[in-house]
Design an enzyme around this catalytic site. Structure first.
Site, mmCIF file in Angstrom:
data_model
loop_
_atom_site.group_PDB
_atom_site.id
_atom_site.type_symbol
_atom_site.label_atom_id
_atom_site.label_comp_id
_atom_site.label_asym_id
_atom_site.label_seq_id
_atom_site.Cartn_x
_atom_site.Cartn_y
_atom_site.Cartn_z
ATOM 1 N N HIS A 262 0.846 -1.200 0.000
ATOM 2 C CA HIS A 262 0.000 0.000 0.000
ATOM 3 C C HIS A 262 0.881 1.249 0.000
ATOM 4 C CE1 HIS A 262 -3.541 -2.455 1.048
ATOM 5 N NE2 HIS A 262 -2.774 -3.056 1.940
ATOM 6 N N ASP B 276 -1.509 8.713 -1.380
ATOM 7 C CA ASP B 276 -1.433 9.870 -2.275
ATOM 8 C C ASP B 276 -2.328 10.943 -1.673
ATOM 9 O OD1 ASP B 276 -2.058 11.784 -4.218
ATOM 10 O OD2 ASP B 276 -2.662 10.333 -5.745
ATOM 11 N N HIS C 6 -3.987 14.448 -2.089
ATOM 12 C CA HIS C 6 -4.283 15.470 -3.098
ATOM 13 C C HIS C 6 -3.876 16.865 -2.616
ATOM 14 C CE1 HIS C 6 -7.484 12.948 -5.463
ATOM 15 N NE2 HIS C 6 -6.333 12.319 -5.308
ATOM 16 N N HIS D 25 -5.762 8.949 -0.700
ATOM 17 C CA HIS D 25 -6.131 7.563 -1.016
ATOM 18 C C HIS D 25 -4.892 6.727 -1.261
ATOM 19 C CE1 HIS D 25 -5.392 7.926 -5.416
ATOM 20 N NE2 HIS D 25 -5.840 9.155 -5.283
ATOM 21 N N CYS D 26 -5.063 5.429 -1.200
ATOM 22 C CA CYS D 26 -3.990 4.507 -1.536
ATOM 23 C C CYS D 26 -3.852 4.471 -3.061
ATOM 24 C CB CYS D 26 -4.317 3.107 -0.999
ATOM 25 S SG CYS D 26 -2.960 1.937 -1.178
ATOM 26 N N HIS E 77 -7.718 -0.594 -4.867
ATOM 27 C CA HIS E 77 -7.516 -0.193 -3.467
ATOM 28 C C HIS E 77 -8.485 0.925 -3.068
ATOM 29 C CE1 HIS E 77 -3.582 -2.252 -2.295
ATOM 30 N NE2 HIS E 77 -3.887 -2.721 -3.492
ATOM 31 N N MET F 297 -9.984 2.359 0.613
ATOM 32 C CA MET F 297 -8.756 2.988 1.094
ATOM 33 C C MET F 297 -8.683 4.451 0.682
ATOM 34 S SD MET F 297 -5.319 0.804 1.175
ATOM 35 C CE MET F 297 -4.184 1.267 2.466
ATOM 36 N N HIS G 177 -27.221 16.591 -1.089
ATOM 37 C CA HIS G 177 -28.437 17.389 -0.912
ATOM 38 C C HIS G 177 -28.974 17.114 0.489
ATOM 39 C CE1 HIS G 177 -32.380 19.134 -2.100
ATOM 40 N NE2 HIS G 177 -32.857 18.212 -1.279
ATOM 41 N N GLU H 18 -29.103 24.246 -3.228
ATOM 42 C CA GLU H 18 -30.020 23.134 -2.990
ATOM 43 C C GLU H 18 -29.283 21.790 -3.097
ATOM 44 O OE1 GLU H 18 -32.078 23.883 -7.284
ATOM 45 O OE2 GLU H 18 -32.960 22.284 -6.092
ATOM 46 N N THR H 19 -28.442 21.670 -4.119
ATOM 47 C CA THR H 19 -27.656 20.462 -4.350
ATOM 48 C C THR H 19 -26.318 20.931 -4.886
ATOM 49 O OG1 THR H 19 -29.645 19.213 -4.921
ATOM 50 C CG2 THR H 19 -27.568 18.285 -5.680
ATOM 51 N N HIS I 146 -28.125 13.069 -4.350
ATOM 52 C CA HIS I 146 -29.396 13.294 -5.045
ATOM 53 C C HIS I 146 -29.436 12.698 -6.448
ATOM 54 C CE1 HIS I 146 -33.313 15.089 -5.800
ATOM 55 N NE2 HIS I 146 -33.341 15.539 -4.560
HETATM 56 CU CU LIG Z 1 -3.759 0.089 -0.557
#
Ligand SMILES: [Cu+2]
Length: 376
Positions: A131, A134, A136, A171-172, A181, A186, A291, A315-316, A342
């Site tokens: 594993h 990452d 962002h 995330h992985c 993954h 993950m 929503h 609203e959304t 929604h």
């Molecule tokens: Cu992983």
């Protein structure tokens, strides 16, 4: 099953069973990563104060200040990777999940802009797979992915500067295995607050009373010839069949916080009339459209980045896959609110729904029943 999909534990650890689209990138990034490791950081990290944070399980978020106190800090977190079987609905459907710290999504981290995030990532020997992570919110080396590849029995420490304010997915992303993954659970989120806290973009400070973290997850559970969900002994055993379902782009489950009903009924999110609530919502793989039924997003950063003025009175709102968003709302009426994706099929048929239970006094001015439903 085609031979291409057959894999052994050894080939999975090497990440070479399938030539993933990212593989050439990872090779190139590894050279850069080595260089990055060798370079001395321009800031004297040793002179910065350090804070160690104990993470908590979503939907809750660890204690933090909304406005930064003092200058940049090094904020230390630890994530332990846990491969585990989870039950994702009330029919007993199982997923051989991969998790950060045992929950889907992984815990939310909070820092301030220009703080340093220092993560210890542990892959215990009891796991079977390779594993990494990452972020962002990070800059360089595949968001840290190229510097953090850990086999079972290994750990690593990554430090990055949180230069951008907002909520971000982590995330992985192991070489050749990224979507598997991520869709096995993950993923999680980090919130990088502006040092002055949140504002409406016009100088007004926005201070929340509560923050909740909702992680939306799509699962792709294989079925047998009779249409029943299959069970597997391990993630590796489930791999080939799961990949086939993933390639249909048709999830079998779309849930909030790891299972259908994880945030409804007794597990509903709590609030009171007059409380200002920040809802952070991430989806690491698919688009979503949160929503709040019976309420609104007073201030919404749909793509989650706090240097942009928030949208008002939504609203959304639309969160593209691979993004975390944030919505700020002051509850004005008591009752039970459903908070849903929604795409209503995804909410009601596949599971993407939560509840808020809100206490307080009803405001007749905002709404009243003039005549209750009755026969004519
Ligand atoms: Cu992983």
């Amino acid at each position: 099953m085609s031979e291409q999909f057959q894999m052994t534990r050894r080939s999975m650890l090497a990440g070479a069973a399938i030539a993933g689209a990212l593989t050439p990138l990872v090779g190139a990034a590894s050279a850069q990563a080595e260089e990055a490791v060798a370079k001395i950081a321009p800031v004297d990290i040793a002179s910065l104060p350090r804070v160690k944070v104990d993470l908590v399980k979503p939907p809750f978020v660890h204690a933090h200040t909304q406005k930064a106190e003092g200058g940049p800090k090094v904020v230390e977190f630890t994530l332990t990777i846990e491969e585990k079987k989870i039950v994702v609905d009330d029919q007993g459907t199982e997923v051989q999940a991969m998790t950060f710290d045992g929950s889907v999504p992984g815990p939310m981290m909070v820092v301030h802009q220009d703080d340093y995030v220092e993560l210890t990532l542990i892959n215990p020997e009891t796991n079977t797979l390779q594993h990494n992570i990452d972020f962002h919110s990070a800059t360089g080396a595949l968001g840290g992915g190229a510097l953090t590849v850990v086999n079972p029995g290994e750990s690593t420490v990554l430090r990055f500067k949180a230069t951008k304010a907002g909520v971000f997915v982590y995330h992985c992303a192991p070489p050749g295995m990224v979507p598997w993954h991520v869709t096995s659970g993950m993923n999680g989120a980090i919130m990088v607050l502006p040092r002055e806290g949140l504002t409406d973009g016009q100088g007004k400070s926005l201070t929340y009373d509560k923050v909740y973290y909702v992680g939306e997850q799509d699962f792709y559970v294989p079925r047998d010839a009779q249409g029943n969900y299959k069970k597997y002994e391990s993630a590796g055993d489930a791999y080939a069949d799961t990949l086939e379902v993933m390639r249909t782009l048709t999830p079998t489950h779309i849930v909030f916080n790891g299972a259908v009903g994880a945030l409804t009924g007794d597990n509903a999110l709590k609030a009171a009339v007059g409380e200002k609530v920040l809802i952070v919502h991430s989806q690491a793989n698919r688009d979503t459209r949160p929503h709040l039924i019976g309420g609104h997003g007073d201030y919404v950063w749909a793509t989650g980045k706090f240097r942009n003025p928030p949208d008002r009175d939504q609203e959304t709102w639309f969160i593209p896959g691979g993004t975390a968003g944030a919505a700020f709302y002051t509850f004005e009426q008591p009752g039970i609110y459903a908070y849903v994706n929604h795409n209503l099929i995804e909410a009601f048929e596949l599971g993407a729904a939560a509840h808020f239970t809100v206490t307080g006094d009803w405001n007749d001015d905002l709404m009243t029943s003039v005549r209750a439903p009755s026969g004519t």
